[in-house]
Design a protein around this motif. Structure first.
Motif, PDB file in Angstrom:
ATOM      1  N   ALA A 214       4.789   5.102   8.036  1.00 47.44           N
ATOM      2  CA  ALA A 214       4.926   5.127   6.674  1.00 47.44           C
ATOM      3  C   ALA A 214       6.186   4.680   6.395  1.00 47.44           C
ATOM      4  O   ALA A 214       6.899   5.108   7.061  1.00 47.44           O
ATOM      5  CB  ALA A 214       4.981   7.448   6.673  1.00 47.44           C
ATOM      6  N   THR A 215       6.987   4.570   5.135  1.00 47.98           N
ATOM      7  CA  THR A 215       8.168   4.243   4.654  1.00 47.98           C
ATOM      8  C   THR A 215       8.483   5.039   3.792  1.00 47.98           C
ATOM      9  O   THR A 215       7.398   5.607   2.800  1.00 47.98           O
ATOM     10  CB  THR A 215       8.158   2.823   4.009  1.00 47.98           C
ATOM     11  N   ILE A 216       9.837   5.432   3.554  1.00 47.76           N
ATOM     12  CA  ILE A 216      10.566   6.133   2.135  1.00 47.76           C
ATOM     13  C   ILE A 216      11.705   4.914   1.841  1.00 47.76           C
ATOM     14  O   ILE A 216      12.281   5.773   1.442  1.00 47.76           O
ATOM     15  CB  ILE A 216      10.967   7.815   2.756  1.00 47.76           C
ATOM     16  N   ILE A 243      -6.803   7.953   9.343  1.00 55.00           N
ATOM     17  CA  ILE A 243      -5.346   6.838   9.705  1.00 55.00           C
ATOM     18  C   ILE A 243      -5.490   6.163   8.447  1.00 55.00           C
ATOM     19  O   ILE A 243      -6.158   5.822   7.202  1.00 55.00           O
ATOM     20  CB  ILE A 243      -6.606   5.426   9.906  1.00 55.00           C
ATOM     21  N   ILE A 244      -4.079   6.043   8.150  1.00 53.25           N
ATOM     22  CA  ILE A 244      -3.128   6.117   6.892  1.00 53.25           C
ATOM     23  C   ILE A 244      -2.169   5.204   7.049  1.00 53.25           C
ATOM     24  O   ILE A 244      -1.234   5.319   8.085  1.00 53.25           O
ATOM     25  CB  ILE A 244      -3.290   7.323   6.048  1.00 53.25           C
ATOM     26  N   SER A 245      -1.714   4.759   6.217  1.00 50.58           N
ATOM     27  CA  SER A 245      -0.261   4.070   5.545  1.00 50.58           C
ATOM     28  C   SER A 245       0.078   4.498   4.169  1.00 50.58           C
ATOM     29  O   SER A 245      -0.377   4.094   3.090  1.00 50.58           O
ATOM     30  CB  SER A 245      -0.273   2.679   6.136  1.00 50.58           C
ATOM     31  N   ASP A 246       1.351   4.699   4.315  1.00 49.77           N
ATOM     32  CA  ASP A 246       1.973   5.027   3.447  1.00 49.77           C
ATOM     33  C   ASP A 246       3.050   4.566   2.851  1.00 49.77           C
ATOM     34  O   ASP A 246       3.801   4.316   3.497  1.00 49.77           O
ATOM     35  CB  ASP A 246       2.233   6.994   2.728  1.00 49.77           C
ATOM     36  N   SER A 247       3.302   4.025   1.262  1.00 52.15           N
ATOM     37  CA  SER A 247       4.968   3.373   1.730  1.00 52.15           C
ATOM     38  C   SER A 247       5.306   4.942  -0.482  1.00 52.15           C
ATOM     39  O   SER A 247       4.652   5.296  -1.375  1.00 52.15           O
ATOM     40  CB  SER A 247       5.001   2.839   0.077  1.00 52.15           C
ATOM     41  N   LEU A 248       6.387   5.902  -0.021  1.00 54.87           N
ATOM     42  CA  LEU A 248       6.349   7.229  -0.272  1.00 54.87           C
ATOM     43  C   LEU A 248       7.522   7.445  -1.519  1.00 54.87           C
ATOM     44  O   LEU A 248       7.588   7.711  -2.319  1.00 54.87           O
ATOM     45  CB  LEU A 248       6.675   8.435   0.643  1.00 54.87           C
ATOM     46  N   LEU A 249       7.941   6.114  -1.717  1.00 54.78           N
ATOM     47  CA  LEU A 249       9.928   6.250  -2.607  1.00 54.78           C
ATOM     48  C   LEU A 249       9.309   5.570  -3.983  1.00 54.78           C
ATOM     49  O   LEU A 249       8.758   4.820  -3.987  1.00 54.78           O
ATOM     50  CB  LEU A 249      10.545   5.531  -1.613  1.00 54.78           C
ATOM     51  N   HIS A 250       9.395   5.932  -5.018  1.00 55.34           N
ATOM     52  CA  HIS A 250       9.627   6.044  -6.155  1.00 55.34           C
ATOM     53  C   HIS A 250      11.030   5.167  -6.320  1.00 55.34           C
ATOM     54  O   HIS A 250      12.311   5.356  -7.308  1.00 55.34           O
ATOM     55  CB  HIS A 250       9.598   7.041  -7.384  1.00 55.34           C
ATOM     56  N   ALA A 251      10.897   3.511  -6.350  1.00 53.75           N
ATOM     57  CA  ALA A 251      12.109   2.154  -6.140  1.00 53.75           C
ATOM     58  C   ALA A 251      11.037   0.684  -7.081  1.00 53.75           C
ATOM     59  O   ALA A 251      10.270   0.993  -5.780  1.00 53.75           O
ATOM     60  CB  ALA A 251      12.814   2.490  -5.507  1.00 53.75           C
ATOM     61  N   ASP A 253      12.291  -1.710  -4.888  1.00 51.40           N
ATOM     62  CA  ASP A 253      12.236  -2.517  -4.414  1.00 51.40           C
ATOM     63  C   ASP A 253      11.906  -1.284  -2.609  1.00 51.40           C
ATOM     64  O   ASP A 253      12.287  -1.793  -1.679  1.00 51.40           O
ATOM     65  CB  ASP A 253      13.457  -2.687  -4.274  1.00 51.40           C
ATOM     66  N   ALA A 254      11.418  -0.014  -3.395  1.00 55.26           N
ATOM     67  CA  ALA A 254      10.626   0.655  -2.037  1.00 55.26           C
ATOM     68  C   ALA A 254       9.543  -0.902  -1.017  1.00 55.26           C
ATOM     69  O   ALA A 254       8.622  -0.951  -1.627  1.00 55.26           O
ATOM     70  CB  ALA A 254      10.240   1.468  -2.717  1.00 55.26           C
ATOM     71  N   GLY A 255       9.806  -0.388   0.173  1.00 59.76           N
ATOM     72  CA  GLY A 255       8.884  -1.045   0.822  1.00 59.76           C
ATOM     73  C   GLY A 255       7.725  -1.132   0.862  1.00 59.76           C
ATOM     74  O   GLY A 255       7.102   0.197   0.279  1.00 59.76           O
ATOM     75  N   ALA A 256       6.700  -1.891   1.035  1.00 57.20           N
ATOM     76  CA  ALA A 256       5.452  -2.122   0.986  1.00 57.20           C
ATOM     77  C   ALA A 256       4.570  -0.956   2.057  1.00 57.20           C
ATOM     78  O   ALA A 256       4.536  -0.612   2.740  1.00 57.20           O
ATOM     79  CB  ALA A 256       4.579  -3.570   0.549  1.00 57.20           C
ATOM     80  N   ALA A 257       3.217  -0.415   1.776  1.00 62.82           N
ATOM     81  CA  ALA A 257       2.646   0.186   2.583  1.00 62.82           C
ATOM     82  C   ALA A 257       1.814  -1.045   3.591  1.00 62.82           C
ATOM     83  O   ALA A 257       1.672  -2.047   3.095  1.00 62.82           O
ATOM     84  CB  ALA A 257       1.639   1.269   2.283  1.00 62.82           C
ATOM     85  N   GLY A 258       1.308  -0.698   4.346  1.00 60.25           N
ATOM     86  CA  GLY A 258       0.494  -1.720   5.282  1.00 60.25           C
ATOM     87  C   GLY A 258      -0.648  -1.441   5.289  1.00 60.25           C
ATOM     88  O   GLY A 258      -0.764  -0.748   4.261  1.00 60.25           O
ATOM     89  N   THR A 259      -1.275  -2.654   6.204  1.00 60.65           N
ATOM     90  CA  THR A 259      -2.739  -3.153   6.015  1.00 60.65           C
ATOM     91  C   THR A 259      -3.113  -2.136   7.615  1.00 60.65           C
ATOM     92  O   THR A 259      -2.784  -2.138   8.178  1.00 60.65           O
ATOM     93  CB  THR A 259      -3.034  -4.073   6.315  1.00 60.65           C
ATOM     94  N   LEU A 260      -4.563  -1.664   7.519  1.00 64.13           N
ATOM     95  CA  LEU A 260      -5.125  -0.887   7.833  1.00 64.13           C
ATOM     96  C   LEU A 260      -6.666  -1.728   8.216  1.00 64.13           C
ATOM     97  O   LEU A 260      -7.453  -2.210   7.745  1.00 64.13           O
ATOM     98  CB  LEU A 260      -5.830   0.139   7.668  1.00 64.13           C
ATOM     99  N   SER A 279      -1.813   3.998   0.000  1.00 61.83           N
ATOM    100  CA  SER A 279      -1.112   4.378  -0.977  1.00 61.83           C
ATOM    101  C   SER A 279       0.500   4.418  -0.944  1.00 61.83           C
ATOM    102  O   SER A 279       1.401   4.087   0.026  1.00 61.83           O
ATOM    103  CB  SER A 279      -1.004   5.929  -0.821  1.00 61.83           C
ATOM    104  N   SER A 280       0.602   4.153  -2.253  1.00 66.19           N
ATOM    105  CA  SER A 280       2.081   3.690  -2.914  1.00 66.19           C
ATOM    106  C   SER A 280       2.390   4.394  -3.847  1.00 66.19           C
ATOM    107  O   SER A 280       1.393   3.831  -5.134  1.00 66.19           O
ATOM    108  CB  SER A 280       1.940   1.904  -2.994  1.00 66.19           C
ATOM    109  N   GLN A 281       3.682   4.526  -3.694  1.00 68.03           N
ATOM    110  CA  GLN A 281       3.954   5.143  -5.298  1.00 68.03           C
ATOM    111  C   GLN A 281       4.946   3.900  -6.111  1.00 68.03           C
ATOM    112  O   GLN A 281       4.059   4.627  -7.383  1.00 68.03           O
ATOM    113  CB  GLN A 281       5.641   6.299  -4.667  1.00 68.03           C
ATOM    114  N   GLN A 282       5.194   3.473  -5.403  1.00 65.95           N
ATOM    115  CA  GLN A 282       5.791   2.361  -6.894  1.00 65.95           C
ATOM    116  C   GLN A 282       5.571   0.634  -5.987  1.00 65.95           C
ATOM    117  O   GLN A 282       5.345  -0.115  -6.677  1.00 65.95           O
ATOM    118  CB  GLN A 282       7.379   2.764  -6.982  1.00 65.95           C
ATOM    119  N   ALA A 283       5.288   0.324  -4.955  1.00 67.23           N
ATOM    120  CA  ALA A 283       5.164  -0.837  -4.499  1.00 67.23           C
ATOM    121  C   ALA A 283       4.722  -1.256  -3.923  1.00 67.23           C
ATOM    122  O   ALA A 283       2.583  -0.552  -3.913  1.00 67.23           O
ATOM    123  CB  ALA A 283       5.737  -1.089  -3.070  1.00 67.23           C
ATOM    124  N   GLY A 284       3.905  -2.616  -3.412  1.00 69.67           N
ATOM    125  CA  GLY A 284       2.711  -2.474  -3.857  1.00 69.67           C
ATOM    126  C   GLY A 284       1.919  -2.061  -2.576  1.00 69.67           C
ATOM    127  O   GLY A 284       2.286  -1.550  -1.650  1.00 69.67           O
TER     128      GLY A 284
END
Length: 324
Positions: A214-216, A243-251, A253-260, A279-284
């Motif tokens: 995950a990234t914020i 098993i999850i990958s998340d991008s949690l920030l509204h911005a 240039d927020a970092g993208a979620a990873g691949t599974l 899942s991603s709030q705003q990035a890819g």
């Protein structure tokens, strides 16, 4: 009780280029840490790498809040401190009762890699039992690599790689409450590390256990790859495990979620509200690839990718079994 093995490199007056990192080597038929005992290596200034090696013929056991901690901390400007790496190798490796293995960076240096090699079983049990690798500074988090015949995650255990969390938020609820943070406050953290699992027999997850990245911040969430070199025959994810990958920030240039990527030799089964999701709030959004030679079985569970807003695109889902 609370016994500690500590190796620390600290050069407050130097330029951060002299001296090797502190190293710890323990080798025995069996190794056991209990009652809050642990090993810490803290590289605070050296540009030379440090390491911890624990090697046993039979079993390595961490229990009762015991820990192994790798820390990389830049204390001088324009100095990139070298990573601290961990290798744990035994027939069986067991972490129970809130035991933890963690690596982190607090500056521009990359946090160290974590590698666990069990010729038989690797088992994690207990609600706060964790293996984590995190970036709290501009440097990237290191990789988590686990190799075993069987990997069992029970009772809410977790394998995590994250970017930015402790710098700005204390928990995920704080993340969700601050999605309107201004651009200038974006965490300038590096990317989360990838998680690689090579298993010859079984991956079993139950009791709300989790494998996640995950990234914020602006750094990308890490990828998760199960079966890169050795594919488990059976992957079984039950009882709300994820098993999850998340991008949690509204911005913007927020970092993208990873691949599974989940590759199995025979069967992949999800049941009881379990998930494989990005899942991603705003990035890819990250893509998902699920491949098994025989059967993919979902019961009250899901495989999904999503993007909540912005210009980011949801990831693709590729599924390749004989039967679904």
């Amino acid at each position: 009780f609370e016994s500690v093995i500590l190796a620390s490199v600290f050069e407050p007056e130097g330029k951060g280029v002299g001296g090797g990192g502190g190293n710890v080597m323990i080798q025995a038929p069996d190794i056991r840490f209990s009652a809050k005992s642990g090993v810490t290596v803290n590289n605070r200034a050296s540009t030379q790498s440090s390491w911890i090696h624990l090697i046993a013929d039979n079993q390595i056991l961490l229990e009762d809040e015991s820990y192994i901690t790798l820390e990389v901390t830049d204390i001088q400007e324009k100095v990139s401190v070298a990573a601290t790496d961990l290798l744990i190798q035994a027939k069986d490796i067991v972490l129970i009762d809130d035991a933890s293995i963690s690596a982190s960076n607090l500056g521009s240096g990359k946090s160290g890699s974590i590698q666990l090699v069990a010729t038989s079983q690797l088992r994690l049990g207990g609600e706060r039992t964790r293996i984590t690798n995190s970036s709290y500074g501009p440097g990237d988090a290191g990789v988590i690599r686990l190799q075993a015949a069987d990997l069992m995650l029970t009772a809410g255990t977790a394998i995590w790689s994250t970017s930015g969390f402790e710098n700005f938020f204390s928990n995920e609820n704080d993340v969700l409450n601050k999605l309107d943070m201004i651009h200038a406050d974006l965490p300038r953290t590096g990317a989360a590390g990838s998680i690689h699992l090579d298993l010859s027999d079984t991956l079993y997850m139950e009791g709300g256990s989790e494998i996640s990245t995950a990234t914020i911040g602006v750094g990308k969430a890490g990828n998760i790859l199960i079966g890169e070199k050795i594919q488990p025959a059976i992957v079984q994810i039950t009882d709300g495990s994820r098993i999850i990958s998340d991008s949690l920030l509204h911005a913007a240039d927020a970092g993208a979620a990873g691949t599974l990527t989940v590759l199995a030799g025979e069967v992949i089964e999800l049941k009881g509200g379990s998930q494989i999701t990005t899942s991603s709030q705003q990035a890819g959004g990250g893509g998902i690839r699920v491949e098994t030679r025989d059967r993919l079985h979902l019961r009250d569970s899901r495989i999904s990718t999503s993007v909540a807003g912005g210009i980011g695109q949801g990831g693709n889902i590729d599924i390749d079994p004989v039967f679904v």
